[in-house]
Motif scaffolding. Structure first.
Motif, PDB file in Angstrom:
ATOM      1  N   ALA A 151      20.162  16.541 -38.753  1.00  0.00           N
ATOM      2  CA  ALA A 151      19.428  15.881 -37.670  1.00  0.00           C
ATOM      3  C   ALA A 151      19.863  16.429 -36.313  1.00  0.00           C
ATOM      4  N   MET A 152      21.163  16.699 -36.176  1.00  0.00           N
ATOM      5  CA  MET A 152      21.684  17.271 -34.937  1.00  0.00           C
ATOM      6  C   MET A 152      21.125  18.679 -34.722  1.00  0.00           C
ATOM      7  N   LYS A 153      21.051  19.454 -35.799  1.00  0.00           N
ATOM      8  CA  LYS A 153      20.523  20.818 -35.698  1.00  0.00           C
ATOM      9  C   LYS A 153      19.046  20.805 -35.315  1.00  0.00           C
ATOM     10  N   GLN A 154      18.278  19.910 -35.933  1.00  0.00           N
ATOM     11  CA  GLN A 154      16.859  19.804 -35.626  1.00  0.00           C
ATOM     12  C   GLN A 154      16.632  19.361 -34.185  1.00  0.00           C
ATOM     13  N   ALA A 155      17.558  18.542 -33.670  1.00  0.00           N
ATOM     14  CA  ALA A 155      17.454  18.076 -32.284  1.00  0.00           C
ATOM     15  C   ALA A 155      18.053  19.079 -31.306  1.00  0.00           C
ATOM     16  N   LYS A 156      18.525  20.218 -31.861  1.00  0.00           N
ATOM     17  CA  LYS A 156      19.146  21.272 -31.039  1.00  0.00           C
ATOM     18  C   LYS A 156      20.325  20.743 -30.209  1.00  0.00           C
ATOM     19  N   GLN A 157      21.106  19.873 -30.854  1.00  0.00           N
ATOM     20  CA  GLN A 157      22.280  19.302 -30.184  1.00  0.00           C
ATOM     21  C   GLN A 157      23.497  20.194 -30.444  1.00  0.00           C
ATOM     22  N   THR A 158      23.382  21.417 -29.997  1.00  0.00           N
ATOM     23  CA  THR A 158      24.434  22.409 -30.237  1.00  0.00           C
ATOM     24  C   THR A 158      25.767  21.975 -29.645  1.00  0.00           C
ATOM     25  N   THR A 159      25.737  21.470 -28.436  1.00  0.00           N
ATOM     26  CA  THR A 159      26.976  21.053 -27.763  1.00  0.00           C
ATOM     27  C   THR A 159      27.659  19.931 -28.517  1.00  0.00           C
ATOM     28  N   LEU A 160      26.861  18.988 -29.031  1.00  0.00           N
ATOM     29  CA  LEU A 160      27.413  17.856 -29.774  1.00  0.00           C
ATOM     30  C   LEU A 160      28.068  18.332 -31.068  1.00  0.00           C
ATOM     31  N   ILE A 161      27.420  19.258 -31.753  1.00  0.00           N
ATOM     32  CA  ILE A 161      27.966  19.811 -32.993  1.00  0.00           C
ATOM     33  C   ILE A 161      29.252  20.576 -32.710  1.00  0.00           C
ATOM     34  N   GLU A 162      29.240  21.379 -31.660  1.00  0.00           N
ATOM     35  CA  GLU A 162      30.425  22.168 -31.301  1.00  0.00           C
ATOM     36  C   GLU A 162      31.590  21.263 -30.919  1.00  0.00           C
ATOM     37  N   SER A 163      31.287  20.190 -30.201  1.00  0.00           N
ATOM     38  CA  SER A 163      32.330  19.244 -29.799  1.00  0.00           C
ATOM     39  C   SER A 163      32.947  18.578 -31.020  1.00  0.00           C
ATOM     40  N   PHE A 164      32.096  18.196 -31.962  1.00  0.00           N
ATOM     41  CA  PHE A 164      32.584  17.557 -33.179  1.00  0.00           C
ATOM     42  C   PHE A 164      33.444  18.523 -33.983  1.00  0.00           C
ATOM     43  N   THR A 165      32.960  19.745 -34.137  1.00  0.00           N
ATOM     44  CA  THR A 165      33.704  20.752 -34.889  1.00  0.00           C
ATOM     45  C   THR A 165      35.054  21.037 -34.233  1.00  0.00           C
ATOM     46  N   LYS A 166      35.052  21.090 -32.912  1.00  0.00           N
ATOM     47  CA  LYS A 166      36.284  21.344 -32.159  1.00  0.00           C
ATOM     48  C   LYS A 166      37.299  20.223 -32.388  1.00  0.00           C
ATOM     49  N   ASP A 167      36.842  18.984 -32.366  1.00  0.00           N
ATOM     50  CA  ASP A 167      37.734  17.836 -32.578  1.00  0.00           C
ATOM     51  C   ASP A 167      38.335  17.867 -33.980  1.00  0.00           C
TER      52      ASP A 167
END
Length: 281
Positions: A151-167
């Motif tokens: 859902a994040m990818k479809q919404a193009k929430q790249t920053t949110l995904i990157e932030s989560f991965t970083k954490d």
């Protein structure tokens, strides 16, 4: 003169009331249930992958070092004297948990088991001669993590995904460093249970997952609500099992659960949270 006497009388009454309120607060605090919260990693994941989103290494709890340190922690918890011990097993699992606890008390079966429920929960319960250990987990919820990422990818929430991965990577790095350096077991517990770590843990559901997806996609909110619901049910079981005679209880669960339970328990006027660090001093 009358006005002065009146003011003095009022001051005396206020002081007396204040004194009584202070004493009432002390008495109320004394009457509170003290809740020892212990957020743990899953020791059974030693040299294997667990089901958690974060993939970390794990302590060899059966090693001489950690067995010795575990005994020191058990001794301190024994001094705390919890009246009941709650662990991460479902209410429906209770008959099996009772059977395993009996096996633990009567044989050396538990010495070879890595799970924190047996190594810590059962060990403390046996030392205190408890008749049972209480399972309070609830599994009737969903955790659509893959759907959330999509859902994040479809919404193009790249920053949110990157932030989560970083954490996640940051946590994995910090925790694995503790493991590789064979840090004392109590230090590992302190790390998992520090205020900042709990805030980051619970905060991801509210500030990360909850924002996931487009405006008409609530997968993230659903995942976050399911996680909170699971822990709300856990808290309900703890409340129902705790009797008026119980003055101290111990809750041993995964650190992610404890991060939510701490918030829920903080709203109880009659329960006071106690940390492992408090009793280890």
């Amino acid at each position: 003169m009358k006005h002065i006497l009146l003011l003095l009388a009022l001051a005396f009454i206020q002081t007396s009331c204040s004194g009584r309120q202070t004493q009432d607060n002390i008495n109320q605090s004394d009457a509170s249930v003290q809740v020892l919260l212990i957020g743990s990693s899953h020791w059974n994941n030693y040299q294997s992958k667990g089901l958690d989103v974060a993939q970390t290494n794990e302590v060899d709890i059966l090693s001489d070092q950690y067995q010795k340190e575990l005994d020191q922690i058990v001794a301190k918890i024994k001094e705390f004297k919890p009246d009941k011990i709650f662990v991460e097993r479902t209410v429906a699992y209770q008959p099996k948990l009772d059977s395993l606890y009996k096996l633990y008390k009567t044989t050396d079966w538990g010495q070879k088991r890595r799970n924190e429920i047996f190594q810590l929960g059962f060990k403390v319960a046996k030392e205190l001669q408890h008749k049972k250990v209480y399972g309070v987990d609830y599994r009737g919820t969903q955790f659509p993590f893959d759907s959330l990422i999509n859902a994040m990818k479809q919404a193009k929430q790249t920053t949110l995904i990157e932030s989560f991965t970083k954490d996640i990577k940051k946590f994995e790095k910090e925790y694995n460093a503790l493991i590789s350096k064979k840090k004392p077991l109590k230090d590992i517990f302190y790390y998992l249970n520090n205020k900042n770590q709990r805030k980051l843990n619970f905060g991801w559901y509210l500030n990360g997952a909850n924002k996931g997806g487009t405006i008409d996609n609530n997968t993230g909110s659903f995942l976050a609500s399911e996680w909170i619901r699971r822990n709300l049910y856990i808290y309900s079981s703890i409340q129902k099992y705790t009797e008026p005679k119980d003055k101290r209880i111990m809750v041993l669960m995964g650190a992610g659960h404890i991060a939510v339970l701490e918030n829920l328990i903080s709203y109880s006027p009659d329960w006071k949270i106690v940390e492992l660090k408090d009793i280890m001093q």
